[in-house]
Design a protein around this motif. Structure first.
Motif, PDB file in Angstrom:
ATOM      1  N   TYR A 122     -34.022   1.535   8.825  1.00 44.53           N
ATOM      2  CA  TYR A 122     -35.088   2.374   8.119  1.00 44.53           C
ATOM      3  C   TYR A 122     -36.306   1.826   7.847  1.00 44.53           C
ATOM      4  O   TYR A 122     -37.050   2.353   7.165  1.00 44.53           O
ATOM      5  CB  TYR A 122     -34.247   2.898   6.613  1.00 44.53           C
ATOM      6  N   GLY A 123     -36.451   0.831   8.420  1.00 46.57           N
ATOM      7  CA  GLY A 123     -37.659  -0.061   7.801  1.00 46.57           C
ATOM      8  C   GLY A 123     -38.838   0.665   8.290  1.00 46.57           C
ATOM      9  O   GLY A 123     -39.857   0.682   7.383  1.00 46.57           O
ATOM     10  N   GLU A 124     -39.020   1.188   9.486  1.00 43.72           N
ATOM     11  CA  GLU A 124     -40.322   1.891   9.931  1.00 43.72           C
ATOM     12  C   GLU A 124     -40.479   3.042   8.964  1.00 43.72           C
ATOM     13  O   GLU A 124     -41.724   3.460   8.813  1.00 43.72           O
ATOM     14  CB  GLU A 124     -40.268   2.235  11.322  1.00 43.72           C
ATOM     15  N   GLU A 125     -39.550   4.087   8.741  1.00 39.35           N
ATOM     16  CA  GLU A 125     -39.781   5.223   8.046  1.00 39.35           C
ATOM     17  C   GLU A 125     -40.086   4.756   6.543  1.00 39.35           C
ATOM     18  O   GLU A 125     -40.924   5.415   5.831  1.00 39.35           O
ATOM     19  CB  GLU A 125     -38.293   5.849   7.703  1.00 39.35           C
ATOM     20  N   LEU A 126     -39.387   3.662   6.256  1.00 34.71           N
ATOM     21  CA  LEU A 126     -39.914   3.080   4.560  1.00 34.71           C
ATOM     22  C   LEU A 126     -41.093   2.696   4.484  1.00 34.71           C
ATOM     23  O   LEU A 126     -42.035   2.791   3.643  1.00 34.71           O
ATOM     24  CB  LEU A 126     -38.893   2.147   4.292  1.00 34.71           C
ATOM     25  N   ARG A 127     -41.602   1.865   5.617  1.00 35.15           N
ATOM     26  CA  ARG A 127     -42.985   1.483   5.704  1.00 35.15           C
ATOM     27  C   ARG A 127     -43.969   2.430   5.467  1.00 35.15           C
ATOM     28  O   ARG A 127     -45.106   2.579   4.938  1.00 35.15           O
ATOM     29  CB  ARG A 127     -43.218   0.617   7.051  1.00 35.15           C
ATOM     30  N   LEU A 128     -43.754   3.410   6.294  1.00 34.67           N
ATOM     31  CA  LEU A 128     -44.938   4.658   6.377  1.00 34.67           C
ATOM     32  C   LEU A 128     -44.656   5.422   5.125  1.00 34.67           C
ATOM     33  O   LEU A 128     -45.626   5.783   4.601  1.00 34.67           O
ATOM     34  CB  LEU A 128     -44.385   5.660   7.524  1.00 34.67           C
ATOM     35  N   PHE A 129     -43.437   5.665   4.547  1.00 34.78           N
ATOM     36  CA  PHE A 129     -43.315   6.485   3.380  1.00 34.78           C
ATOM     37  C   PHE A 129     -44.027   5.655   2.065  1.00 34.78           C
ATOM     38  O   PHE A 129     -44.760   6.149   1.323  1.00 34.78           O
ATOM     39  CB  PHE A 129     -41.936   6.452   2.953  1.00 34.78           C
ATOM     40  N   LEU A 130     -43.912   4.440   2.049  1.00 36.03           N
ATOM     41  CA  LEU A 130     -44.305   3.447   0.958  1.00 36.03           C
ATOM     42  C   LEU A 130     -45.740   3.319   1.081  1.00 36.03           C
ATOM     43  O   LEU A 130     -46.663   3.511   0.040  1.00 36.03           O
ATOM     44  CB  LEU A 130     -43.800   2.117   0.888  1.00 36.03           C
ATOM     45  N   GLN A 131     -46.227   3.260   2.337  1.00 32.38           N
ATOM     46  CA  GLN A 131     -47.621   2.902   2.521  1.00 32.38           C
ATOM     47  C   GLN A 131     -48.512   4.292   2.438  1.00 32.38           C
ATOM     48  O   GLN A 131     -49.510   4.457   1.740  1.00 32.38           O
ATOM     49  CB  GLN A 131     -47.867   2.473   4.065  1.00 32.38           C
ATOM     50  N   GLU A 132     -47.946   5.377   2.777  1.00 29.13           N
ATOM     51  CA  GLU A 132     -48.712   6.688   2.899  1.00 29.13           C
ATOM     52  C   GLU A 132     -48.468   7.616   1.707  1.00 29.13           C
ATOM     53  O   GLU A 132     -49.342   8.419   1.503  1.00 29.13           O
ATOM     54  CB  GLU A 132     -48.388   7.542   4.257  1.00 29.13           C
ATOM     55  N   ILE A 133     -47.172   7.674   1.336  1.00 30.54           N
ATOM     56  CA  ILE A 133     -47.024   8.662   0.296  1.00 30.54           C
ATOM     57  C   ILE A 133     -46.737   8.146  -1.192  1.00 30.54           C
ATOM     58  O   ILE A 133     -47.529   8.405  -1.990  1.00 30.54           O
ATOM     59  CB  ILE A 133     -45.711   9.358   0.878  1.00 30.54           C
ATOM     60  N   TRP A 134     -45.604   7.326  -1.178  1.00 32.32           N
ATOM     61  CA  TRP A 134     -45.243   6.840  -2.743  1.00 32.32           C
ATOM     62  C   TRP A 134     -46.410   5.918  -3.139  1.00 32.32           C
ATOM     63  O   TRP A 134     -46.547   5.758  -4.265  1.00 32.32           O
ATOM     64  CB  TRP A 134     -43.915   6.446  -2.615  1.00 32.32           C
ATOM     65  N   GLY A 135     -46.799   5.081  -2.264  1.00 37.74           N
ATOM     66  CA  GLY A 135     -47.618   3.839  -2.671  1.00 37.74           C
ATOM     67  C   GLY A 135     -48.977   4.351  -3.462  1.00 37.74           C
ATOM     68  O   GLY A 135     -49.144   3.837  -4.522  1.00 37.74           O
ATOM     69  N   PRO A 136     -49.852   5.361  -3.020  1.00 33.45           N
ATOM     70  CA  PRO A 136     -50.981   5.707  -3.481  1.00 33.45           C
ATOM     71  C   PRO A 136     -50.656   6.449  -4.756  1.00 33.45           C
ATOM     72  O   PRO A 136     -51.421   6.537  -5.712  1.00 33.45           O
ATOM     73  CB  PRO A 136     -51.326   6.828  -2.611  1.00 33.45           C
ATOM     74  N   MET A 137     -49.274   6.937  -5.136  1.00 35.60           N
ATOM     75  CA  MET A 137     -49.013   7.577  -6.423  1.00 35.60           C
ATOM     76  C   MET A 137     -48.743   6.732  -7.379  1.00 35.60           C
ATOM     77  O   MET A 137     -48.851   6.837  -8.466  1.00 35.60           O
ATOM     78  CB  MET A 137     -47.948   8.391  -6.111  1.00 35.60           C
ATOM     79  N   CYS A 138     -48.133   5.450  -7.084  1.00 33.11           N
ATOM     80  CA  CYS A 138     -47.772   4.313  -8.195  1.00 33.11           C
ATOM     81  C   CYS A 138     -48.708   3.196  -7.959  1.00 33.11           C
ATOM     82  O   CYS A 138     -48.343   1.926  -8.292  1.00 33.11           O
ATOM     83  CB  CYS A 138     -46.224   4.213  -7.863  1.00 33.11           C
ATOM     84  N   ASN A 139     -49.819   2.910  -7.391  1.00 31.71           N
ATOM     85  CA  ASN A 139     -50.771   2.063  -7.115  1.00 31.71           C
ATOM     86  C   ASN A 139     -50.082   0.862  -6.426  1.00 31.71           C
ATOM     87  O   ASN A 139     -50.277  -0.338  -6.689  1.00 31.71           O
ATOM     88  CB  ASN A 139     -51.390   1.552  -8.307  1.00 31.71           C
ATOM     89  N   TYR A 140     -49.231   1.285  -5.475  1.00 32.79           N
ATOM     90  CA  TYR A 140     -48.440   0.354  -4.865  1.00 32.79           C
ATOM     91  C   TYR A 140     -47.587  -0.751  -5.648  1.00 32.79           C
ATOM     92  O   TYR A 140     -47.119  -1.943  -5.322  1.00 32.79           O
ATOM     93  CB  TYR A 140     -49.219  -0.522  -3.688  1.00 32.79           C
ATOM     94  N   ASP A 141     -47.132  -0.197  -6.679  1.00 36.37           N
ATOM     95  CA  ASP A 141     -46.196  -0.863  -7.765  1.00 36.37           C
ATOM     96  C   ASP A 141     -44.829  -0.544  -7.580  1.00 36.37           C
ATOM     97  O   ASP A 141     -44.579   0.643  -8.166  1.00 36.37           O
ATOM     98  CB  ASP A 141     -46.800  -0.941  -9.206  1.00 36.37           C
TER      99      ASP A 141
END
Length: 255
Positions: A122-141
């Motif tokens: 799942y590494g690539e899916e998670l990388r994209l999800f955390l980088q593109e979707i969830w990261g900006p919403m939680c300031n990458y915390d």
């Protein structure tokens, strides 16, 4: 006649879910055979009271009701709706962030939280999800982002769950394995996979299924989709709002 369905005393079991959804499942198999799976994704069991089964669409909030024998009592116009424009997959507009431009917290979280097996799968899916979707919403915390099914003791093979444990809403993200995407896992495993979705929704959770195709599409569209998804979720803790009359009473008591 369908047997009376009471609230589960302990953990929700597959047998209990089968009983709870039996009238609706049988009705859909008769009337909407081609769309059963699409409709069931959005349906919640709300109880078996007064010799009636109540089901609610998690998006439209409309009800369909059956009596104890399975006869249809009432059906709101959009109770069985499953086609929502904001859930449709968008066309690809821009390429996702390249690995070398990924936020370092994304890689740190994946390395710390995922097993080598899950990271490989799942590494690539998670990388994209955390980088593109969830990261900006939680300031990458990602400090409160938990790997695993939200309920203890439950394990879903070939499927990865994430949920923010301190978020104010009950939300979870599901990353299905290729076995479920391609339907190569067999009907029994697929039904078990679907049961875990129903179990979460029964407890008030909203589940966002993350497909890789989504992540490689229009990011802005997906972010907007996520905002609406969060709005539909139940609050983690009860929220009480004072009515105008109650607020006036409180203000007077402080005078």
């Amino acid at each position: 006649m369908y047997p009376k369905v009471n609230s589960p005393k302990k953990d929700v079991s597959k047998e209990w879910l089968d009983q709870a959804f039996a009238p609706l499942q049988d009705y859909l198999n008769r009337r909407h055979q081609e769309d059963v799976n699409r409709i069931m994704v959005f349906m919640m069991f709300m109880g078996n009271n007064d010799d009636k089964f109540y089901y609610k669409n998690s998006i439209t909030r409309s009800y369909i009701v059956f009596d104890q024998s399975g006869q249809l009592v009432s059906l709101a116009d959009d109770a069985l709706e499953y086609r929502f424009e904001w859930l449709e997959r968008p066309r690809r507009k821009s390429p996702p962030t390249k690995p070398e431009h990924t936020h370092p917290n994304v890689y740190r979280w994946i390395e710390k939280k995922l097993s080598k097996k899950d990271a490989l799968k799942y590494g690539e899916e998670l990388r994209l999800f955390l980088q593109e979707i969830w990261g900006p919403m939680c300031n990458y915390d990602f400090s409160d982002l938990v790997v695993g099914y939200p309920f203890r003791g439950r394990r879903t093979p070939n499927c990865l769950y994430l949920y923010p444990s301190k978020h104010e809403k009950l939300i979870a993200f599901q990353f299905p394995g290729d076995e479920f995407v391609e339907r190569s896992c067999g009907m029994r495993k697929y039904n078990d996979y679907r049961m875990t979705e129903q179990e979460l929704r029964l407890e008030g959770w909203q589940i966002e299924v993350i497909w890789r195709e989504y992540l490689e599409s229009d990011v802005a569209y997906l972010v907007n989709n996520l905002v609406q998804f969060i709005e539909l979720a139940d609050w983690r803790d009860p929220v009480f709002v004072l009515t105008p009359a109650a607020r006036e009473l409180v203000e007077r008591s402080g005078e």
